[in-house]
Write an enzyme that holds these catalytic residues in place. Structure first.
Site, mmCIF file in Angstrom:
data_model
loop_
_atom_site.group_PDB
_atom_site.id
_atom_site.type_symbol
_atom_site.label_atom_id
_atom_site.label_comp_id
_atom_site.label_asym_id
_atom_site.label_seq_id
_atom_site.Cartn_x
_atom_site.Cartn_y
_atom_site.Cartn_z
ATOM 1 N N LYS A 25 33.369 53.835 39.462
ATOM 2 C CA LYS A 25 34.758 53.845 38.997
ATOM 3 C C LYS A 25 35.343 52.446 39.130
ATOM 4 O O LYS A 25 35.119 51.771 40.148
ATOM 5 C CB LYS A 25 35.596 54.834 39.820
ATOM 6 C CG LYS A 25 36.810 55.372 39.077
ATOM 7 C CD LYS A 25 36.409 56.355 37.978
ATOM 8 C CE LYS A 25 37.615 57.128 37.446
ATOM 9 N NZ LYS A 25 37.220 58.099 36.409
ATOM 10 N N THR A 70 32.412 60.327 38.428
ATOM 11 C CA THR A 70 33.231 59.137 38.651
ATOM 12 C C THR A 70 34.649 59.521 39.094
ATOM 13 O O THR A 70 35.301 58.781 39.816
ATOM 14 C CB THR A 70 33.298 58.252 37.402
ATOM 15 O OG1 THR A 70 33.951 58.941 36.345
ATOM 16 C CG2 THR A 70 31.896 57.838 36.959
ATOM 17 N N ASP A 71 35.102 60.695 38.664
ATOM 18 C CA ASP A 71 36.404 61.200 39.121
ATOM 19 C C ASP A 71 36.385 61.415 40.638
ATOM 20 O O ASP A 71 37.364 61.138 41.334
ATOM 21 C CB ASP A 71 36.727 62.508 38.399
ATOM 22 C CG ASP A 71 38.134 62.996 38.682
ATOM 23 O OD1 ASP A 71 39.082 62.386 38.156
ATOM 24 O OD2 ASP A 71 38.279 63.966 39.454
ATOM 25 N N ARG A 187 47.268 9.630 39.376
ATOM 26 C CA ARG A 187 47.402 10.710 38.401
ATOM 27 C C ARG A 187 47.820 11.991 39.105
ATOM 28 O O ARG A 187 47.719 12.121 40.327
ATOM 29 C CB ARG A 187 46.083 10.942 37.668
ATOM 30 C CG ARG A 187 44.961 11.461 38.574
ATOM 31 C CD ARG A 187 43.730 11.888 37.796
ATOM 32 N NE ARG A 187 42.679 12.395 38.691
ATOM 33 C CZ ARG A 187 41.561 12.984 38.274
ATOM 34 N NH1 ARG A 187 41.342 13.143 36.972
ATOM 35 N NH2 ARG A 187 40.662 13.423 39.143
ATOM 36 N N HIS A 258 44.871 19.264 33.255
ATOM 37 C CA HIS A 258 45.325 17.909 32.984
ATOM 38 C C HIS A 258 46.835 17.857 32.733
ATOM 39 O O HIS A 258 47.389 18.694 32.019
ATOM 40 C CB HIS A 258 44.595 17.339 31.767
ATOM 41 C CG HIS A 258 43.108 17.337 31.915
ATOM 42 N ND1 HIS A 258 42.448 16.517 32.788
ATOM 43 C CD2 HIS A 258 42.139 18.073 31.297
ATOM 44 C CE1 HIS A 258 41.147 16.724 32.705
ATOM 45 N NE2 HIS A 258 40.933 17.672 31.816
#
Length: 293
Positions: A25, A70-71, A187, A258
């Site tokens: 799941k 899966t439940d 920078r 950047h």
């Protein structure tokens, strides 16, 4: 040209077999409130569980005997959280895997994936509120794999946007016909951190280690002139492994976000390095493991 399509009822099928497979799941959104003290605590976690085992009969012959639905996996994640989710998601992952291996006759191992959204207490009249929270930027990620007896744990940080406006440069690199980027020793350095680390111990306080990694990252990103994102990656990894003896190695992925000084001079406006275009893509991607020697 006419293509002949084989007749599926008469064609001779090739011999195949099932390869590596798993099921479970995903995207289970688990939220728990700890109410045993006046100051509440919360856990906000997205969970995925994948089970491995003898599932060939289901694939090959449609035989679902002894398979967990899966439940059921979803319900188990919520149900075990009542008494089982008491500390880190890593420990809860071990708890889940033990359960699925014990309860699933055909399950031999499982993997639990976690994305924990972190929350901090809301400030009210200068004090931390007992039960009001604000979600934070970084996420605590974890992957726990195991057969119910032994486990492999990987923890991580995701979606942590960090930036410093100076003390970073990029100089001395190779120049060739396609090089257009000018060198600089001043920078903006910005990235969205993704990190993951592996452990050299079987047990530890995973939440405490996560906090030490996070603090190490914050401390080191700010404490030096960065000659490159690569150099900063290495220094952060060195600090993490120094402060966290539980960790064997750590991986960083640093997309270079950047920030380019915008050309306002063409409009007659001087730009004293104060206005930038935040360039989304394409971007540099710097990745690597820092390991114990």
């Amino acid at each position: 040209m006419t293509q002949t399509i084989p007749n599926s009822t008469t064609e001779t099928k090739v011999k195949v077999k099932m390869g590596d497979n798993h099921y479970g799941k995903a995207d289970v959104r688990l939220f728990k409130v700890f109410r045993d003290q006046p100051k509440h605590e919360i856990k906000d976690v997205w969970v995925r569980v994948a089970m491995r085992g003898d599932f060939d009969p289901a694939h090959v012959g449609g035989d679902n005997t002894d398979l967990l639905a899966t439940d059921t996996v979803r319900n188990t994640i919520y149900g075990l959280a009542v008494d089982g989710l008491t500390s880190s998601v890593e420990e809860y992952g071990k708890h889940l895997i033990r359960h699925f291996v014990e309860q699933g006759p055909k399950v031999t191992s499982a993997t639990a994936y976690f994305t924990e959204h972190l929350w901090d207490r809301m400030q009210s009249n200068g004090e931390a509120h007992d039960h009001a929270f604000v979600r934070q930027m970084p996420k605590h990620t974890a992957v726990v794999e195991g057969d119910g007896k032994t486990f492999t744990v990987t923890s991580g940080i995701d979606e942590l946007y960090i930036l410093k406006t100076t003390q970073s440069g990029w100089e001395g690199y190779l120049k060739e016909p396609f090089t257009t980027l000018p060198e600089t020793n001043d920078r903006i350095l910005a990235t969205v951190v993704t990190a993951k680390w592996e452990y050299q111990v079987d047990e530890c306080d995973y939440d405490d280690v996560w906090q030490r990694v996070y603090t190490s990252l914050m401390d080191t990103f700010t404490d030096h002139y960065s000659a490159s994102m690569q150099a900063t990656l290495y220094k952060i990894g060195e600090t993490v492994l120094t402060r966290c003896p539980e960790i064997s190695r750590i991986h960083f992925a640093f997309p270079n976000r950047h920030h380019i000084q915008y050309n306002t001079e063409r409009h007659g406006v001087t730009n004293p390095k104060s206005v930038f275009h935040a360039d989304a893509d394409p971007y540099g991607q710097i990745e690597g493991w820092v390991e114990r020697a």
